[in-house]
Scaffold this active site. Sequence first.
Site, short mmCIF file in Angstrom:
data_model
loop_
_atom_site.label_atom_id
_atom_site.label_comp_id
_atom_site.label_asym_id
_atom_site.label_seq_id
_atom_site.Cartn_x
_atom_site.Cartn_y
_atom_site.Cartn_z
N GLN A 158 96.00 70.78 -78.01
CA GLN A 158 96.29 71.70 -79.09
C GLN A 158 97.26 71.22 -79.96
O GLN A 158 97.75 71.86 -81.15
CB GLN A 158 96.40 73.21 -78.64
CG GLN A 158 97.76 73.45 -78.12
CD GLN A 158 97.75 74.97 -77.51
OE1 GLN A 158 97.29 75.24 -76.54
NE2 GLN A 158 98.65 75.86 -78.31
N GLY A 181 109.19 88.16 -76.37
CA GLY A 181 107.62 88.34 -76.56
C GLY A 181 106.70 88.02 -75.63
O GLY A 181 105.85 88.79 -75.25
N HIS A 182 107.07 86.88 -74.89
CA HIS A 182 106.45 86.65 -73.84
C HIS A 182 106.49 87.41 -72.65
O HIS A 182 105.44 87.88 -72.03
CB HIS A 182 106.78 85.18 -73.18
CG HIS A 182 106.56 84.06 -73.90
ND1 HIS A 182 107.51 83.27 -74.50
CD2 HIS A 182 105.31 83.31 -74.24
CE1 HIS A 182 106.85 82.18 -75.27
NE2 HIS A 182 105.87 82.26 -75.16
N GLY A 205 99.56 87.62 -78.00
CA GLY A 205 100.19 88.30 -78.96
C GLY A 205 99.61 88.19 -80.41
O GLY A 205 99.04 87.23 -80.69
N MET A 235 102.76 78.76 -72.90
CA MET A 235 103.21 77.14 -72.84
C MET A 235 104.72 76.99 -72.43
O MET A 235 105.41 76.00 -72.85
CB MET A 235 102.99 76.52 -74.31
CG MET A 235 101.46 76.54 -74.54
SD MET A 235 101.24 75.30 -75.75
CE MET A 235 102.33 75.63 -77.07
N GLY A 236 105.14 78.30 -72.19
CA GLY A 236 106.79 78.38 -71.61
C GLY A 236 107.80 78.62 -72.59
O GLY A 236 107.62 78.86 -73.61
N SER A 286 109.62 83.14 -81.34
CA SER A 286 108.93 81.96 -80.95
C SER A 286 109.66 81.01 -80.21
O SER A 286 110.98 80.97 -80.47
CB SER A 286 108.53 81.46 -82.48
OG SER A 286 107.90 80.15 -82.29
N HIS A 293 110.54 83.64 -74.12
CA HIS A 293 111.43 84.89 -74.88
C HIS A 293 110.80 86.12 -74.58
O HIS A 293 109.95 86.42 -74.02
CB HIS A 293 111.57 84.38 -76.23
CG HIS A 293 110.10 84.41 -77.04
ND1 HIS A 293 109.34 85.13 -77.14
CD2 HIS A 293 109.48 83.05 -77.41
CE1 HIS A 293 108.19 84.96 -77.69
NE2 HIS A 293 108.46 83.55 -77.93
N ASP A 339 100.17 85.43 -83.21
CA ASP A 339 99.23 84.41 -83.42
C ASP A 339 97.74 84.83 -83.67
O ASP A 339 96.81 84.85 -82.93
CB ASP A 339 99.23 83.26 -82.27
CG ASP A 339 100.52 82.60 -81.83
OD1 ASP A 339 100.83 81.66 -82.56
OD2 ASP A 339 101.27 83.15 -80.77
#
Length: 273
Positions: A55, A30-31, A140, A24-25, A178, A28, A143
């Site tokens: 969602q 993590g992405h 990831g 969802m953009g 996050s 960071h 989640d």
Amino acid sequence: MKIIHSVADLPRNLTGSVGFVPTMGAFHEGHLALMRRAKAENNHGVVSLFVNPKQFGAGEDFGRYPRDLDADAAMAEGAGADFLFAPTRDDVYPTDFVDVVVRGVTDRWEGAHRPGHFAGVATVVLKLFNLVRPDVAYFGQKDLQQCQVIRQMVDGLNVPVRLVIHPTVREADGLAMSSRNRYLSEEHRAKAPLLYACLIEAANAIRSGGNVASAEESGRSRLEQAGFLVEYFAAVSLPGMDPLTDLPGPEGTSAVIVAAKVGTTRLIDNVSL
Ligand code: AMP
């Protein structure tokens, strides 16, 4: 890297494997870790960026969710993505009469606290799989329940996509990265690493044979004393996300999970047992 806004412009007949990272953009590390891995393990790396309205619940942060396509595109390109697919709402939802509902694993935790959330997630992920047609998709562990929901969807609907779960990427002080961390005030940002500290403490206690209920209770009360509003703090077995009642099985078959609000920001995290 090519930015694609329309389904008609998606690449077809790419040779070799396609690794896909749905997002969802508000990128960071993590992405970016997922994107680097998708590219390293496949011939092509495709990232999608779509803030999925379905969602988000009423009163959640859909309207103020951070959106910055230019910054995200630069980061995705730096992480090796070949395509950034940023579809319109109409492309993803040309009609809206069908939902993917995964039963069972969605009953508790995020599913209970965010009604409809996982139907929104499963629906958009299946749609994105059908549009992008990846060989492998990367998610990831941050989640964790979402990972179990997608696994159930893929297995239950015979979806021909291989799933890879990537470990949670953290800040130096332990806070799970996050997109929502940017909502935190300085004061709340300073408190936020306590979530991970409490998860580690509970996991250590349970691993060394401690009582599950008392480990959960002390994690919850330590967070509450620090001013967190705790929605759940629980040891669960995997893949079903049922409450852990007994000693944990082999490593990776259970986890401690938490959702708590600090100020108005809702954070989730987990550690494997
Ligand atoms: P989102 O943009 O929040 O939907 O996240 C897109 C993907 O990145 C999901 O599979 C997330 O689980 C994953 N992700 C988000 N934060 C992290 C993190 N700190 N470490 C690893 N993966 C993450």
